[in-house]
Design an enzyme around this catalytic site. Structure first.
Site, PDB file in Angstrom:
ATOM      1  N   ARG A 195      53.328  57.776  45.555  1.00  0.00           N
ATOM      2  CA  ARG A 195      53.811  58.945  46.309  1.00  0.00           C
ATOM      3  C   ARG A 195      52.971  59.193  47.560  1.00  0.00           C
ATOM      4  O   ARG A 195      53.493  59.689  48.570  1.00  0.00           O
ATOM      5  CB  ARG A 195      53.828  60.176  45.406  1.00  0.00           C
ATOM      6  CG  ARG A 195      54.963  60.143  44.385  1.00  0.00           C
ATOM      7  CD  ARG A 195      55.092  61.443  43.628  1.00  0.00           C
ATOM      8  NE  ARG A 195      56.334  61.468  42.859  1.00  0.00           N
ATOM      9  CZ  ARG A 195      56.743  62.500  42.125  1.00  0.00           C
ATOM     10  NH1 ARG A 195      56.012  63.602  42.067  1.00  0.00           N
ATOM     11  NH2 ARG A 195      57.882  62.446  41.466  1.00  0.00           N
ATOM     12  N   LYS A 245      70.979  61.112  26.469  1.00  0.00           N
ATOM     13  CA  LYS A 245      71.852  62.213  26.096  1.00  0.00           C
ATOM     14  C   LYS A 245      72.947  62.504  27.116  1.00  0.00           C
ATOM     15  O   LYS A 245      72.684  62.596  28.316  1.00  0.00           O
ATOM     16  CB  LYS A 245      71.024  63.489  25.882  1.00  0.00           C
ATOM     17  CG  LYS A 245      70.037  63.404  24.719  1.00  0.00           C
ATOM     18  CD  LYS A 245      69.296  64.717  24.553  1.00  0.00           C
ATOM     19  CE  LYS A 245      68.354  64.668  23.357  1.00  0.00           C
ATOM     20  NZ  LYS A 245      67.643  65.960  23.166  1.00  0.00           N
ATOM     21  N   GLY A 263      63.248  58.683  37.015  1.00  0.00           N
ATOM     22  CA  GLY A 263      62.029  58.058  36.520  1.00  0.00           C
ATOM     23  C   GLY A 263      62.252  56.812  35.688  1.00  0.00           C
ATOM     24  O   GLY A 263      61.665  55.750  35.944  1.00  0.00           O
ATOM     25  N   GLY A 289      64.382  64.932  39.513  1.00  0.00           N
ATOM     26  CA  GLY A 289      65.292  66.067  39.409  1.00  0.00           C
ATOM     27  C   GLY A 289      66.119  66.298  40.654  1.00  0.00           C
ATOM     28  O   GLY A 289      67.316  66.606  40.566  1.00  0.00           O
TER      29      GLY A 289
END
Length: 395
Positions: A36, A197, A352, A375
């Protein structure tokens, strides 16, 4: 989008407040992964090279509005200076006398890292007064933290309304890549959606079936879809009670003329362990688990890639952390990379697990764009407005 880029701004002699995401892993006081940091270096160098004073705003961890010494940005400064190849000053606060004094001492072309913005409760609350305190420190605001753009915080959203604002090089590249993936893509579009999920990706699936001609579903999510259609999945990971949601998504796909692709053969095992017995099967016995898509399914996926011009990828196709259940993800990713090299497919991936899987396949650098935003990437793919991006849109 109406956001400005670095090229549209004059930085000479000005203080540029640059929001970055350098929330990197630290062990024993040392940064263990500079990915990053490396990503924001081009923006820092561009502003410094234009004679601007570069003042970095950043968060680290979740101190929840309190000073937590273990979440100080101070240990990150040496790694930042090392990767930048230039000195980086540090201020023990992101507002107040400490910040003002450090900025006053900074020379044009210099770089200063301010302390964790989340040490102040006004940051996550997007408090107007705190945003004004931050804005008072500089002349220009640059947002180079797409990964924090889904948060309406003072340093990502509030401040952008108070100063001339633009997107940094990383932010601009991310937005351009995402717009090419879903806003104005080359068609046909195929989306790969994997992971454990369905419940965490309902909005994503609802949006993608409207935007893509093909959606490939993998991982534990595929088991839930299969079970909802009466396929025996043994002891496989599955979300009970999601039948109505699955049928709703299937119906939406049908209405939008989007083809959903589920695995038709599997790599199964009784335990998720390396070196254990693994079988290729078209059904799953009661005491076995589906842990990856099988070779016929991978061939189907690659054939879909061959038909398409744009690929959007979020989530692995199987339990890629344990070999050989990484096979489907690796083989499909390598085929996508091959098509990308040949100029036949635009490939945009993020999340990720996705980044880890593409790195494992050795092809992350060969995709058109790989986002580490997590996100923010997911919310963009869901069709949601990101506050940090919307605040830059003055057009």
């Amino acid at each position: 989008m109406g956001w400005k880029t670095l090229e549209a701004m004059d930085f000479a002699g000005k203080v540029a407040l640059v929001r970055v995401d350098i929330n990197v892993p630290v062990s024993d006081g040392r940064v263990t992964d500079t990915t990053r940091i490396d990503a924001v270096l081009p923006t820092i160098r561009a502003i410094a090279g234009s004679g601007g004073k570069v003042v970095l705003l950043a968060h680290f961890g979740r101190p929840r509005g309190k000073v937590v010494p273990e979440m100080s940005l101070a240990p990150i400064r040496p790694a930042l200076a090392d990767r930048l190849g230039a000195p980086v000053a540090f201020a023990a606060d992101c507002t107040g006398p400490a910040a003002r004094k450090a900025i006053a001492a900074l020379q044009p072309g210099g770089v200063l890292l301010l302390e964790n913005t989340r040490f102040h409760p006004g940051e996550e609350a997007n408090d107007a007064d705190f945003a004004a305190e931050l804005a008072a420190l500089g002349d220009v605001y640059v947002d180079d933290a797409f990964s924090a753009a889904h948060r309406a915080h003072a340093s990502t959203e509030g401040i952008a309304h108070l100063l001339p604002a633009c997107a940094g090089l990383l932010m601009a590249a991310e937005l351009k890549a995402l717009e090419s993936a879903l806003t104005a893509p080359e068609r046909p579009v195929v989306a790969v959606v994997g992971g454990a999920k369905v419940s965490t990706k309902i909005d994503l699936l609802r949006n993608l079936v409207r935007k893509a001609e093909h959606v490939v579903i993998g991982g534990g999510m595929a088991n839930t879809f299969l079970a909802a259609q009466g396929v025996a999945i043994g002891r496989s990971l599955c979300e009970p009670g999601m039948e109505d949601t699955v049928h709703e998504i299937l119906a939406r796909a049908g209405e939008a003329a989007c083809t959903l692709h589920l695995p038709r053969d599997f790599r199964i095992a009784q335990d998720l362990e390396p070196g254990g017995e693994m079988r290729i099967a078209t059904d799953c016995p009661p005491d076995w688990m589906i842990l990856d898509a099988g070779p016929d399914s991978v061939a189907d996926i690659c054939a879909v890639f061959d038909q398409c011009r744009t690929l959007v990828w979020n989530g692995p196709l199987g339990a890629f952390e344990v070999a050989p259940f990484d096979t489907a993800t690796v083989e499909a990713a390598r085929h996508a990379a091959e098509l990308t090299r040949a100029g036949k497919l635009v490939t945009v991936a993020g999340g990720g697990d996705t980044v880890a899987a593409l790195n494992q396949a050795g092809v992350a650098r060969e995709f058109s764009y790989v986002s580490t935003a997590g996100g923010a990437f997911l919310e963009w793919m869901e069709g949601k407005t990101l506050p940090g991006v919307a605040a830059l849109d003055r057009g």
